[in-house]
Design a protein around this motif. Structure first.
Motif, mmCIF file in Angstrom:
data_model
loop_
_atom_site.group_PDB
_atom_site.id
_atom_site.type_symbol
_atom_site.label_atom_id
_atom_site.label_comp_id
_atom_site.label_asym_id
_atom_site.label_seq_id
_atom_site.Cartn_x
_atom_site.Cartn_y
_atom_site.Cartn_z
ATOM 1 N N ARG A 1 0.850 -1.191 0.000
ATOM 2 C CA ARG A 1 0.000 0.000 0.000
ATOM 3 C C ARG A 1 0.883 1.236 0.000
ATOM 4 O O ARG A 1 2.057 1.184 0.372
ATOM 5 N N TYR A 2 0.293 2.346 -0.403
ATOM 6 C CA TYR A 2 0.986 3.626 -0.418
ATOM 7 C C TYR A 2 0.506 4.495 0.735
ATOM 8 O O TYR A 2 -0.606 4.334 1.246
ATOM 9 N N SER A 3 1.358 5.436 1.109
ATOM 10 C CA SER A 3 0.995 6.462 2.088
ATOM 11 C C SER A 3 1.428 7.811 1.534
ATOM 12 O O SER A 3 2.610 7.994 1.220
ATOM 13 N N LEU A 4 0.484 8.737 1.389
ATOM 14 C CA LEU A 4 0.782 10.074 0.862
ATOM 15 C C LEU A 4 0.500 11.111 1.920
ATOM 16 O O LEU A 4 -0.555 11.074 2.572
ATOM 17 N N ASP A 5 1.429 12.046 2.099
ATOM 18 C CA ASP A 5 1.119 13.169 2.973
ATOM 19 C C ASP A 5 0.628 14.345 2.129
ATOM 20 O O ASP A 5 0.638 14.306 0.893
ATOM 21 N N GLY A 6 0.198 15.392 2.802
ATOM 22 C CA GLY A 6 -0.398 16.514 2.093
ATOM 23 C C GLY A 6 0.549 17.266 1.197
ATOM 24 O O GLY A 6 0.116 17.978 0.281
ATOM 25 N N SER A 7 1.863 17.134 1.404
ATOM 26 C CA SER A 7 2.834 17.865 0.591
ATOM 27 C C SER A 7 3.339 17.053 -0.594
ATOM 28 O O SER A 7 4.226 17.503 -1.318
ATOM 29 N N SER A 8 2.809 15.864 -0.795
ATOM 30 C CA SER A 8 3.214 15.017 -1.925
ATOM 31 C C SER A 8 2.219 15.170 -3.066
ATOM 32 O O SER A 8 1.066 15.553 -2.863
#
Length: 464
Positions: A278-285
């Protein structure tokens, strides 16, 4: 001595052995015992072979060598090759090895590490580090690459290491295949002009990290998994990209793994994670596009199901990534569905009163301006309730007519419909009062709002 060749075998030297300013076609030192250091300095040799030499240290410095082969150095013998120009370097089954400030026209091959390896400030065509490294009393070897520039590729193959530290490395392609690490992978300022492939990487539970890097091609992550101890405790293999730019990213793994993006961007396509990845994205990506083959997002259940399978959590960043990918494909109905879902989730983080107003009024009633069925349903329900209220109150009911009279019901419903849709119709005489006028105006204003919104949404969909 044979013409320009030197062969020394089974000799014992009771002091340091120095080869200084030697010029030869081939120099071979095999199974020698040197009571001190073996030094090759300022030499010009087409081929130098050092095999099974017992020495306190082995140093090659300031030399020009065509092919250099160092095999089976003693465990306590540090192999140092610095400030030299070479065509080919092969280091096999040696202990501590240090390669610095080298210019290698072809390949550096390092096999069967038995001690730490450091390669720094070196230019090479290709670097290969392979074969299982055995652990002895000094533990697993550590590999450090710093200030390395490889014109073609860097390959790690079939290794069990203490750690890999990469700093300021530039290459065409980087491959890690069947590599096991006792410490998290650490890479900083890694620049790959073409590809980065990771297959069968085993890491501890702590976050492995690639920082301040750029890959000008696809990044393929396959079979990322934890060491046995961490796996038994229910951990998840994690690899994080910090301030890193890649063209495309794909991941697949049979064991649970998470690929995190922190302040990073995928300028091309983010592949659908396969298996337990799975992926994890933060708000700055940011993600330029996402692979969506065969995926459908016609309702919130389908959208949330895909997002929960692909990402560790459903956030504004993950929804926007999928929404922008749908917009690229002109799947406008699904774009609106994702927009509605995103606004509803954003509203969920607001204070209680504002959250209730926005989720219920702007979302549930008005559909955030993209979902026509919400205001249409509310308008239809309001018309029905108003008609029922008129009918029960006896508005326009003639004497002798009962509640179950279909004609009276129809009149009440038509009157409610006329008011809400601002059609205009004759009013019953008993309703021509100030109170009725105020109520009629309120219904008409609300109806105009709903009809205008519904027509606007439908026209927008038709125009697109």
């Amino acid at each position: 001595m044979n013409e320009r060749s030197v062969h020394l075998r089974h000799d014992e030297v009771a002091t340091d052995l120095l080869l200084d300013t030697v010029s030869a076609d081939r120099v071979s030192l095999e199974r020698m015992n040197v009571d001190g250091a073996l030094t090759v300095r300022s030499c010009h040799i087409d081929e130098l072979v050092i095999d099974h030499v017992e020495a306190d240290a082995l140093l090659v410095v300031n030399s020009r060598i065509g092919r250099l082969t160092v095999r089976n150095a003693a465990m306590g013998c540090e192999v140092t090759i610095i400030d030299s120009a070479l065509d080919f370097v092969a280091v096999h089954s040696c202990g501590t090895t240090r390669l610095e400030r080298l210019r290698v026209e072809e390949v550096i091959q390092v096999n069967a590490l038995r001690g730490p390896l450091r390669i720094a400030n070196t230019r090479v065509a290709s670097l290969t580090i392979r074969s299982q490294a055995s652990g002895g009393r000094l533990g697993r070897p550590r590999v450090v690459l710093k200030g390395l520039k490889a014109r073609e590729d860097i390959t790690f193959d079939d290794l069990w290491l203490s750690a890999i530290d990469i700093d300021d490395v530039e290459t065409c392609a980087l491959t890690l295949r069947r590599v096991r690490l006792d410490e998290p992978l650490c890479a900083n300022e890694l620049r790959c002009s073409e590809t980065m492939r990771v297959n069968g990487l085993v890491i501890p539970a702590q976050d492995s990290k690639i920082s301040n890097s750029a890959v000008g091609g696809p990044v393929e992550l396959r079979n990322l998994r934890l060491t046995e101890g961490d796996l038994e405790s229910g951990g998840v293999a994690r690899l994080a990209l910090h301030n890193t730019t890649v063209v495309s990213l794909s991941a697949s793994s049979e064991a649970s793994s998470v690929i995190s993006l922190h302040g990073s961007s995928v300028t091309g396509t983010l592949g659908i994670p396969l298996g337990c990845s799975r992926y994890s994205l933060d708000g700055s990506s940011s993600v330029g596009d996402m692979e969506l083959a065969g995926q459908v997002f016609r309702n919130a259940t389908q959208a949330l199901g895909f997002l929960e399978r692909s990402f560790t959590e459903v956030t504004a960043a993950t929804i926007e990534s999928v929404r922008s990918a749908l917009a690229r494909r002109n799947r406008n109905r699904e774009v609106d569905e994702l927009y509605y879902l995103a606004r509803q989730r954003e509203a969920a983080t607001l204070p209680v009163l504002r959250r209730t107003l926005e989720r219920v009024i702007l979302g549930g009633v008005l559909g955030w301006g993209v979902r026509a069925r919400n205001p249409a349903r509310v308008l239809g329900l309001c018309v029905l309730l108003t008609g029922a209220a008129f009918h029960l109150a006896g508005v326009g009911r003639e004497p002798g007519r009962g509640l179950m009279d279909a004609v009276v019901m129809g009149k009440s419903l038509v009157l409610a419909l006329a008011l809400w849709l601002n059609v205009g119709t004759g009013m019953p005489s008993e309703l021509k009062t100030a109170e009725w006028s105020a109520l009629a105006v309120a219904f008409t204003v609300a109806g105009m709002l709903f009809t205008t919104l519904i027509v606007g949404i439908v026209i927008r969909k038709l125009v697109r």
